[in-house]
Design an enzyme around this catalytic site. Structure first.
Site: not given
Ligand code: FES
Ligand code: FES
Lengths: 783, 159
Positions: A223, A370-371, A740
């Site tokens: 990522q 996802r945060c 997110e």
């Protein structure tokens, strides 16, 4: 919603343009990591510890080495000879690459086999004999910090206990004062369980190091390819100009693909030593037991409130379970991420947070699933607390929120923990969601149902996120400032190529970032190719996680496009024989103010940039921008969930889920809604079923998709989406980021709904995942 | 051992180890990498292919078991007259994000609409319940399969 300003053929901001990435993916022509097949590739398999805590007395790899097709068995001792048995983590700790002294969690990397075929590599694992001396495992952070607990990190100099870190923020004195003035204190103790991002594609690497030239081409499910290149240079000592990281199509990331894992280091070292490409692709079990867990915070929150339902202050004590190594992927100065946003969407003067992290015999990781770094835990805690406070004070949970919201005119608003929220209109958001769901009617239905013995619950969460890390004065990872970049080149025919420091994993950057350029320059989005993921061909950036692509990379894209628009106007002025300041640009047409028939197009200008320039101007139409955001952005949302709970079994079903999101300006509404639906599903998953737990021996329960339950289409609720659009005042196009939000905001809404169904019985907490047996037990206990 | 499998219309005769999984055979021997692997417990459906028209999880079928059968992978969906309706519907309805689950989802969807020309929301959800998606929340996948069904029905009514 704001209407698009460009026509559909151009496809600027606000158009639900179809995705450009789809064409290859629907024909099976994506290029995922495991699809990369270089000549002479060797395959790696990793031997992992079956035990949670044990001393290694010896490793016998002779039989494995003798197997036909096996080229090498790599152990910790071998790595140690090259100074690579340990590696630094993103949180300033060190982590074992291959165990040398002890194994500290089940699934830890002990040895690796390099073979000509993946089946043979796996066969050879069974032939390796490891002599383990079992040690008692520590499986909870509470045990870990007890007096006299065995030392997990006995190798670490100066470490005398199992404490990984401490962190505090806020004003303790002011908070004590607030609590002294309170009519009541509402307390919630809850555990945000360990979870795993589990993207459908696991992590992997193909390391290809040419022993003659020293060129290291490393294909990686990354990522953050640029940050990884620099870290590889720092850790492995490879010259950075020789390292090329290629992050191909990625099958979902969700934070799992941010850290550097031991397998990457071993595969790279093996390729370097053997001189052939080495491929390693995790199995799902390896993925779930050893890489990138998330959450695992024990939280105690206390809210000081008045009898009128005003919040005066917040106090939080937390203990996080870090596993065996402190390897959270988060900005250096933030020991518990951006937990600061635990003050939520509410206006109150005082907060104090005190946090400790402990080592345990579990996998390390601590990724932001996802945060934006611990924001999920923070949002969950405050939204659960506010709901419980409403019950204690005796007012409706929606009214409780409306009484305490930060008001639109208070922005920019500095919270009690020092974060400056950029913009928002919280009351409108909540009221809009309430109208949509029919809140008043639902409360009546709830009361009627109760009279019949049926349990209906209505749960609200109104979350505020802090995303887009971040300003260089505060945010860095391993010393690298969290800026990001965009490089834009318009070719003579008016077609463009945009190169990004961020990297999509399904978010649709190839489409949305082209739309930003289309908006500014009027080049059709379909004429703009977006490149990302290859460090040799893209400018530097810290990558995609923490919802930072649009806030940082998107801002860089808008700024670089504006730079080219400025140059283009000068060229247009030259072509139109007008003054620079008289040129107006709209949807790709440059015209002279007051005489709109005198015009040239962006395509004309692009050609002129290489053929016909004003005196003294440099040829070409390209530029690069590195964007240092002045602040984070603060998306928010109001979610309302309606559930029915079966009092006899504790099974709960979602009846409605209304989700209003305000992520500022929406570049591509279709893609935004897709992100929200995906995020809501993960929020539902965490509230309902998805967790990783351990037995008392430290065996991981949740090591595959039969034990780690992720929702299928059958369990996933239907969602009703709403939007408001309050732009970010400091972002060049007013966008805030959205990937997110729904995962952050929705768990509290689901859990609050279940609690609301049984709150009249006195139930105030059920830990996630809210499994039917837990609900049933809570009902039994209360009645 | 010798296996002979027709994949997307062309015959592939190869010598494989008896333990070779069909998914590995398709990906590594035949070189078609659109079929993915997402788990090791037959849970995710990323490896779904059609074997004689029926969806199977190719990670749980041996290449040897597929001997003599006709296999369709995602690469075989497109016909002489262009994309299969399921493929265009997935794009039109934003039924994919990362695209990793997509081949399996499309193949299950294609086989569903071949049998059930007008599947309900629940019927689609049940059909794809052996396929995991971590990105989309399924809503748009369901929609895409229904869109494809409607388009197929429309074109066969029209012809
Ligand atoms: S890879 Fe076959 S079901 Fe998961
Ligand atoms: S689109 Fe990513 S798993 Fe389905």
């Amino acid at each position: 919603m704001v209407a698009p300003t460009t026509p559909a053929e151009i496809g600027g901001i606000g158009h639900s343009l179809q995705r450009k990435e789809d064409a290859r993916l629907i024909e099976g022509q994506g290029n995922f990591l495991d699809d990369i097949d270089l000549p002479n590739t060797l395959h790696m398999a990793i031997l992992r510890s079956p035990l949670a805590h044990a001393r290694i007395n010896g490793i016998d790899s002779e039989a494995a080495m003798a197997l036909d097709g096996v080229l090498a068995v790599v152990t910790g001792d071998l790595m140690d000879q090259h100074g690579l048995a340990w590696m630094p983590t993103l949180s300033g700790d060190t982590q074992a690459v291959l165990a040398t002294d002890k194994v500290r969690y089940q699934g830890q990397e002990v040895a690796a086999v390099i073979a000509t075929d993946p089946y043979i590599a796996t066969d050879a694992l069974e032939l390796i004999e490891v002599d383990y001396e079992e040690l008692p495992p520590i499986t909870t952070p509470q045990q870990s910090l007890e007096e006299g607990a065995a030392l997990i990190r006995d190798e670490k100099e100066g470490q005398t206990d199992n404490l990984a870190y401490t962190w505090e923020t806020g004003d303790q004195g002011a908070t004590e004062e607030a609590f002294a003035k309170a009519d009541r204190v509402v307390t919630l103790e809850t555990h945000y369980p360990r979870s795993h991002p589990a993207p459908l594609e696991t992590c992997g690497i193909v390391a290809d190091i040419n022993s003659v030239t020293g060129q290291a081409t490393i294909y990686m499910t990354s990522q953050a390819p640029h940050a990884h290149r620099t870290l590889f240079a720092m850790v492995a000592g490879l010259p950075e100009q020789n390292i090329r990281i290629v992050s191909p199509d990625i099958g979902g990331g969700f934070g799992n693909k941010v850290p550097i894992y031991p397998g990457y280091v071993v595969a790279t070292a093996a390729s370097l030593l053997i001189g052939q490409p080495v491929k390693w692709v995790e199995s799902r079990t390896e993925n779930l037991i050893s890489t990138g867990f998330a959450r695992d915070y024990y939280m105690k929150g206390e809210l000081a409130v008045t009898d009128e339902g005003r919040i005066l202050g917040l106090r939080v004590n937390m203990l996080s379970d870090q596993g065996a190594f402190y390897s959270d992927a988060q900005p250096t100065q933030f020991r518990a991420g951006l937990f600061h946003v635990v003050t939520g969407s509410y206006d109150f003067p005082a907060a104090h947070i005190d946090c400790k992290g402990a080592f345990t015999n579990k996998a390390p990781g601590g990724v932001a699933y996802r945060c934006s770094f611990r924001i999920t835990e923070a949002s969950y805690l405050i939204e659960r607390l506010v709901q419980n406070a409403a019950y204690e004070v005796g007012i409706d949970p929606a009214e409780m929120r409306l009484r305490n919201f930060i008001q639109p005119e208070q922005f920019p608003y500095e919270t009690a923990t020092g974060f400056v929220y950029d913009s928002g209109d919280y009351p409108t958001a909540l009221r809009t969601a309430m109208d949509e769901v029919g809140y008043e009617d639902l409360r009546r239905e709830q009361a009627e149902a109760r009279a019949e013995g049926r349990l209906i619950g209505i749960g609200i969460a109104h979350f505020t996120e802090a995303v887009g890390a971040g300003p260089s004065r505060t945010y860095d990872i391993a010393g690298l400032k969290m800026i990001d970049s965009a490089e834009l080149r318009v070719h003579p025919t008016g077609k463009a190529i945009l190169k990004l420091g961020v990297k999509t994993q399904g978010q649709g950057h190839e489409t949305t970032f082209a739309q930003i350029v289309a908006e500014v320059l009027g080049i059709p989005a379909n004429d703009i190719k977006v490149e990302h993921g290859d460090t040799n061909h893209t400018p530097y950036g810290l990558g995609t996680y923490a919802s930072r692509s649009t806030p940082v990379g998107g801002a860089a894209t808008a700024v670089v496009a504006r730079k080219l628009a400025d140059k283009s106007k000068k060229i247009a002025a030259h072509l139109l024989e007008a003054a620079d300041e008289d040129i107006e640009l709209a949807s790709g047409v440059f015209s002279v103010a007051g005489s709109p028939d005198r015009s040239v197009t962006i395509q004309d200008v692009a050609l002129a940039a290489y053929t016909n320039l004003p005196e003294g101007m440099e040829y070409g139409l390209e530029d690069v921008t590195y964007y240092d955001p002045p602040n984070l952005t603060y998306p928010y949302g109001s979610y309302i969930v309606v559930v029915e709970v079966d009092p006899d079994t504790g099974v709960w079903q979602v009846q409605r889920m209304v989700a209003l999101d305000d992520c500022g300006v929406r570049i591509n509404p279709m893609i935004v809604e897709g992100q929200i639906c995906g995020g809501l599903t993960e929020g539902f998953a965490m509230s309902a079923m998805q967790w990783i737990t351990f037995d008392e021996d430290g065996n991981c329960i949740g090591a595959n998709f039969m034990d780690y339950l992720v929702p299928t289409a059958w369990e996933t609720p239907r969602f009703e989406l709403l939007a408001t659009e309050v732009p970010s005042p400091h972002h060049p196009i007013g966008a805030k980021g959205v990937g997110e939000s729904a995962t952050v905001g929705s768990p509290a809404a689901f859990v609050n709904a279940v609690i609301d169904a049984v709150a009249h019985l006195g139930v105030r907490n059920i830990d996630m995942p809210v499994l039917p047996d837990r609900v049933w037990a809570a009902i039994e206990e209360a009645s | 051992m010798e296996v002979n499998i027709t994949i997307n219309g062309s015959e592939h005769a190869s010598d494989v180890e008896p333990r070779t999984l069909l998914v590995d055979h398709i990906r590594r021997t035949v070189g078609l990498t659109g079929t993915h692997v997402g788990c090791d417990t037959t849970s995710c459906g990323a490896c779904t292919v059609l074997m004689d028209g029926t969806p199977v999880k190719a990670c749980t079928v041996l290449a040897a078991q597929a001997d003599g059968s006709e296999v369709t992978t995602v690469e075989g969906l497109k016909g002489a007259d262009g994309l299969h309706p399921i493929q265009s519907a997935f794009t039109d309805d934003h039924g994919l994000q990362c695209g990793f689950c997509t081949p399996g989802m499309m193949l299950v969807g294609a086989s569903l609409i071949a049998e059930n020309p007008d599947p309900s929301d629940d019927e689609v959800r049940w059909a794809i319940s052996g396929n995991l998606c971590r990105c989309t929340g399924y809503i748009n996948i369901v929609k895409a399969i229904q869109t494809a069904a409607a388009r197929v029905a429309e074109s066969s009514n029209g012809s």
